[in-house]
Design an enzyme around this catalytic site. Structure first.
Site, PDB file in Angstrom:
ATOM      1  CE  LYS A 182      42.814 102.239 -10.019  1.00 20.66           C
ATOM      2  NZ  LYS A 182      42.735 102.809 -11.375  1.00 20.66           N
ATOM      3  CD  GLU A 258      55.977  91.720 -12.854  1.00 19.93           C
ATOM      4  OE1 GLU A 258      57.065  92.243 -13.154  1.00 19.93           O
ATOM      5  OE2 GLU A 258      55.876  90.511 -12.548  1.00 19.93           O
ATOM      6  CB  CYS A 292      57.103  97.515 -18.767  1.00 17.38           C
ATOM      7  SG  CYS A 292      56.703  95.788 -19.040  1.00 17.38           S
ATOM      8  CD  GLU A 394      59.165 103.443 -17.327  1.00 19.18           C
ATOM      9  OE1 GLU A 394      58.526 103.960 -16.395  1.00 19.18           O
ATOM     10  OE2 GLU A 394      59.020 102.258 -17.676  1.00 19.18           O
TER      11      GLU A 394
HETATM   12  P1  NAD Z   1      50.674 104.237 -12.911  1.00 22.16           P
HETATM   13  O1  NAD Z   1      51.548 103.788 -11.817  1.00 22.16           O
HETATM   14  O2  NAD Z   1      50.476 105.693 -13.099  1.00 22.16           O
HETATM   15  O3  NAD Z   1      49.206 103.635 -12.761  1.00 22.16           O
HETATM   16  C1  NAD Z   1      48.965 102.245 -12.711  1.00 22.16           C
HETATM   17  C2  NAD Z   1      47.702 101.988 -11.936  1.00 22.16           C
HETATM   18  O4  NAD Z   1      47.893 102.397 -10.587  1.00 22.16           O
HETATM   19  C3  NAD Z   1      46.485 102.749 -12.444  1.00 22.16           C
HETATM   20  O5  NAD Z   1      45.370 101.884 -12.359  1.00 22.16           O
HETATM   21  C4  NAD Z   1      46.357 103.889 -11.447  1.00 22.16           C
HETATM   22  O6  NAD Z   1      45.046 104.377 -11.293  1.00 22.16           O
HETATM   23  C5  NAD Z   1      46.825 103.222 -10.161  1.00 22.16           C
HETATM   24  N1  NAD Z   1      47.356 104.121  -9.138  1.00 22.16           N
HETATM   25  C6  NAD Z   1      48.034 105.277  -9.312  1.00 22.16           C
HETATM   26  N2  NAD Z   1      48.389 105.791  -8.113  1.00 22.16           N
HETATM   27  C7  NAD Z   1      47.922 104.942  -7.157  1.00 22.16           C
HETATM   28  C8  NAD Z   1      47.960 104.920  -5.729  1.00 22.16           C
HETATM   29  N3  NAD Z   1      48.575 105.877  -5.039  1.00 22.16           N
HETATM   30  N4  NAD Z   1      47.381 103.887  -5.089  1.00 22.16           N
HETATM   31  C9  NAD Z   1      46.782 102.893  -5.771  1.00 22.16           C
HETATM   32  N5  NAD Z   1      46.695 102.873  -7.113  1.00 22.16           N
HETATM   33  C10 NAD Z   1      47.267 103.867  -7.811  1.00 22.16           C
HETATM   34  O7  NAD Z   1      51.248 103.555 -14.229  1.00 22.16           O
HETATM   35  P2  NAD Z   1      50.743 103.757 -15.716  1.00 22.16           P
HETATM   36  O8  NAD Z   1      51.123 105.143 -16.138  1.00 22.16           O
HETATM   37  O9  NAD Z   1      49.327 103.318 -15.815  1.00 22.16           O
HETATM   38  O10 NAD Z   1      51.629 102.681 -16.516  1.00 22.16           O
HETATM   39  C11 NAD Z   1      52.888 102.962 -17.026  1.00 22.16           C
HETATM   40  C12 NAD Z   1      53.967 102.457 -16.091  1.00 22.16           C
HETATM   41  O11 NAD Z   1      53.769 101.083 -15.822  1.00 22.16           O
HETATM   42  C13 NAD Z   1      55.371 102.542 -16.659  1.00 22.16           C
HETATM   43  O12 NAD Z   1      56.251 102.938 -15.642  1.00 22.16           O
HETATM   44  C14 NAD Z   1      55.673 101.112 -17.068  1.00 22.16           C
HETATM   45  O13 NAD Z   1      57.032 100.783 -17.134  1.00 22.16           O
HETATM   46  C15 NAD Z   1      54.978 100.359 -15.995  1.00 22.16           C
HETATM   47  N6  NAD Z   1      54.671  98.986 -16.432  1.00 22.16           N
HETATM   48  C16 NAD Z   1      55.425  97.955 -15.949  1.00 22.16           C
HETATM   49  C17 NAD Z   1      55.180  96.646 -16.368  1.00 22.16           C
HETATM   50  C18 NAD Z   1      55.997  95.478 -15.894  1.00 22.16           C
HETATM   51  O14 NAD Z   1      55.587  94.349 -16.166  1.00 22.16           O
HETATM   52  N7  NAD Z   1      57.097  95.671 -15.218  1.00 22.16           N
HETATM   53  C19 NAD Z   1      54.152  96.412 -17.278  1.00 22.16           C
HETATM   54  C20 NAD Z   1      53.418  97.483 -17.753  1.00 22.16           C
HETATM   55  C21 NAD Z   1      53.679  98.776 -17.321  1.00 22.16           C
HETATM   56  O1  6OD Z   2      53.863  89.410 -21.531  1.00 29.30           O
HETATM   57  C1  6OD Z   2      53.611  89.520 -20.326  1.00 29.30           C
HETATM   58  O2  6OD Z   2      53.195  88.570 -19.659  1.00 29.30           O
HETATM   59  C2  6OD Z   2      53.782  90.805 -19.655  1.00 29.30           C
HETATM   60  N1  6OD Z   2      53.544  90.829 -18.345  1.00 29.30           N
HETATM   61  C3  6OD Z   2      54.150  91.889 -20.368  1.00 29.30           C
HETATM   62  C4  6OD Z   2      54.351  93.167 -19.803  1.00 29.30           C
HETATM   63  C5  6OD Z   2      54.555  94.205 -20.613  1.00 29.30           C
HETATM   64  C6  6OD Z   2      54.729  95.519 -20.099  1.00 29.30           C
HETATM   65  O3  6OD Z   2      54.336  96.525 -20.618  1.00 29.30           O
END
Ligand code: NAD
Ligand code: 6OD
Length: 490
Positions: A182, A258, A292, A394
């Site tokens: 998804k 992540e 992130c 964040e």
């Molecule tokens: P989000 O958690 O709002 O959503 C991510 C996904 O989870 C979406 O597909 C959403 O539909 C789904 N989702 C939301 N609630 C859910 C639930 N209760 N059950 C199952 N699925 C659910 O995150 P976002 O706003 O899309 O992305 C931004 C966040 O992601 C930031 O906090 C960022 O730091 C983090 N992020 C982390 C990494 C990493 O590698 N550590 C990478 C990219 C983004």
């Molecule tokens: O470069 C990658 O493999 C990776 N997972 C990056 C994540 C970025 C977060 O926004």
């Protein structure tokens, strides 16, 4: 009212595109125009997708394929993305509003690289073998067999849509699993194109399934609670990770997370000044701060502080904010007006908390359709205490707080005083200090004199609220496989 010409994005289940009745609109963050209607999966659609994925493993040819055969399939998928490169760029740009050049060089290029790297690695990764003697002197050989986990549920975010989606899909398929994936409701387009590529590449029905929708009480939650899903791999907010962990607990599913970050960049007085200013500008403002790994906390050694802040502010003010195809554009909008409301609420909070705004702090005005978009100015604050919410939470926008520090112990204590632990940067020309300080970061990743430089085989992930487990190279292969130890007395 949505124009009839907007495409309808459908799910891909058991080798066929299927529609569901409930729909939501996907709009451009550049000017609010309608990009697509998107089908929202109901529980029955998710059930069908999971059932198809199970069948593909049990009855289909996929469960019997060798790593080399699967690697060939993965390379065909990579070829398929390459062949439709411009379509993928257009899809990513339509959903996110990011500069076209970024979509070309980062997002889509990495989507291809993810498939190729995991194809090659899975084909060449062998198994462990240990030799010993039993008490009676007989020789004993133990070796490890890798098997697929089963049906993997993949849930990904909007910030680097294809990159992060394929970062999970590719290794899951490489290890012989089937998947139900998804993408974020904000960025459904490139994942839908990927389903078309899978279809054309001859991926057997049921091996890759795509469901669209939201999280709670929608496709995301239906997936995480599904009893026939063996593992959940999720990238997104820490809060969401926590909700998913609870939902997955009943089935004791394997989990890979992540999550969020509040990353620090540390600039020592001995740093190469220009490189550090360029590097911090990049690590704070790339993708409008929606990576992130972005640095939202910057610590600069006191003798350099004033000069550094002035130079970083000049960089921020000079960044060209515009629509994706504008000449020389460097920064696009945030993902949505809703996300902009959140970021702007931190802009107000910072001032209430006592910040000095040294750059940005507001919304750019264009005088045309872009004013209906989700743009904000790159923003720099100084003067906040370490306890301020804007220094601890964040924000996920093009914003950083810059503070002075006095010596290694002071800065390391402040860097590690965070609920998060994803990534950090150290800027110094002192080699010993670079190693010494990096090892003291409580994060999964540290860059020295650079940022977001990636060898895809290295472990990627965070500690504390930033995640669980590591992705990348063999770390992903380990997560996506079940290991059986076979012990033979000869
Ligand atoms: P989000 O958690 O709002 O959503 C991510 C996904 O989870 C979406 O597909 C959403 O539909 C789904 N989702 C939301 N609630 C859910 C639930 N209760 N059950 C199952 N699925 C659910 O995150 P976002 O706003 O899309 O992305 C931004 C966040 O992601 C930031 O906090 C960022 O730091 C983090 N992020 C982390 C990494 C990493 O590698 N550590 C990478 C990219 C983004
Ligand atoms: O470069 C990658 O493999 C990776 N997972 C990056 C994540 C970025 C977060 O926004």
């Amino acid at each position: 009212m949505a124009p009839a010409s907007a495409p309808l994005l459908r799910h891909y289940v058991d080798g066929a595109f299927v529609a569901t009745e409930r729909r939501f609109d996907n709009v451009s963050p550049v000017d609010g125009h309608l990009v697509a209607h998107v089908c929202e999966a109901d529980r029955a659609t998710v059930d069908r997708a999971v059932a198809a994925a199970r069948r593909a493993l049990r009855e289909g040819p996929w469960g019997e394929t060798s790593p080399a055969e699967r690697a060939a399939v993965l390379h065909r998928i990579a070829d398929g993305i390459q062949a439709r490169f411009d379509d993928f760029v257009a899809a990513e740009v339509a959903d996110t509003g990011r500069p076209v050049e970024q979509a070309r060089t980062l997002d889509i290029a990495r989507g291809i690289a993810n498939f190729r790297m995991f194809a090659d690695l899975a084909k060449t990764t062998g198994s462990e073998l240990f030799e010993m003697r039993a008490a009676d002197g007989a020789e004993v050989m133990s070796y490890v067999v890798r098997k697929p986990l089963g049906v993997v549920g993949i849930i990904s975010p909007w910030n680097l849509p294809l990159l992060l989606f394929t970062w999970k899909v590719a290794p899951a398929l490489a290890m012989g699993n089937s998947v139900v994936a998804k993408p974020s409701e904000e960025t459904p387009s490139s994942a839908t194109l990927l389903a078309e590529v899978m279809d054309a590449a001859g991926v057997p029905p049921g091996v890759f399934n795509l469901v669209h929708g939201h999280g709670p009480d929608s496709a995301g939650e239906f997936l995480t609670r599904h009893p026939d899903i063996s593992a959940i791999t999720f990238t997104g907010e820490s809060r969401t990770g926590s909700a998913i962990m609870k939902a997955a607990a009943d089935g004791v599913k394997e989990i890979s997370f992540e999550l969020g970050g509040k990353n620090a960049a540390v600039v020592f007085a001995d740093a190469d000044f220009d490189a550090a200013v360029d590097g911090v500008a990049r690590s704070s403002f790339t993708n409008a701060g929606q990576v992130c790994l972005c640095s939202e906390r910057v610590y600069v050694e006191r003798p350099l502080f004033e000069r550094f802040v002035a130079a970083l502010a000049a960089k921020a003010a000079a960044l060209k904010i515009d629509a994706p195809d504008a000449p020389d554009v460097q920064m696009g909008p945030l993902i949505s007006r809703e996300h902009r409301d959140k970021v702007l609420s931190y802009f107000r909070l910072a001032v209430e908390e006592g910040a000095t705004v040294v750059a940005g702090g507001g919304v750019p005005r264009f005088g045309d359709a872009r004013d209906a978009g989700a743009f904000v100015q790159p923003t720099i604050w100084t003067g906040l205490p370490d306890t301020a919410r804007c220094v601890r939470e964040e924000i996920f926008g093009p914003v950083c707080h810059v503070a002075p520090f006095d010596g290694e112990d002071d800065v390391i204590r402040r860097v590690n005083d965070s609920a998060y632990g994803l990534a950090g940067c150290v800027w110094t020309t002192n080699l010993s200090r670079a190693h010494r300080v990096s090892r003291r970061f409580q994060t999964g990743l540290v860059w020295v004199n650079t940022w977001f430089l990636r060898d895809l085989r290295t472990p990627f992930g965070g500690v504390k609220l930033s995640g669980l487990g590591r992705e990348g190279g063999r770390h992903s292969l380990d997560f996506y496989s079940e290991l059986t130890n076979i012990c033979v007395k000869l």
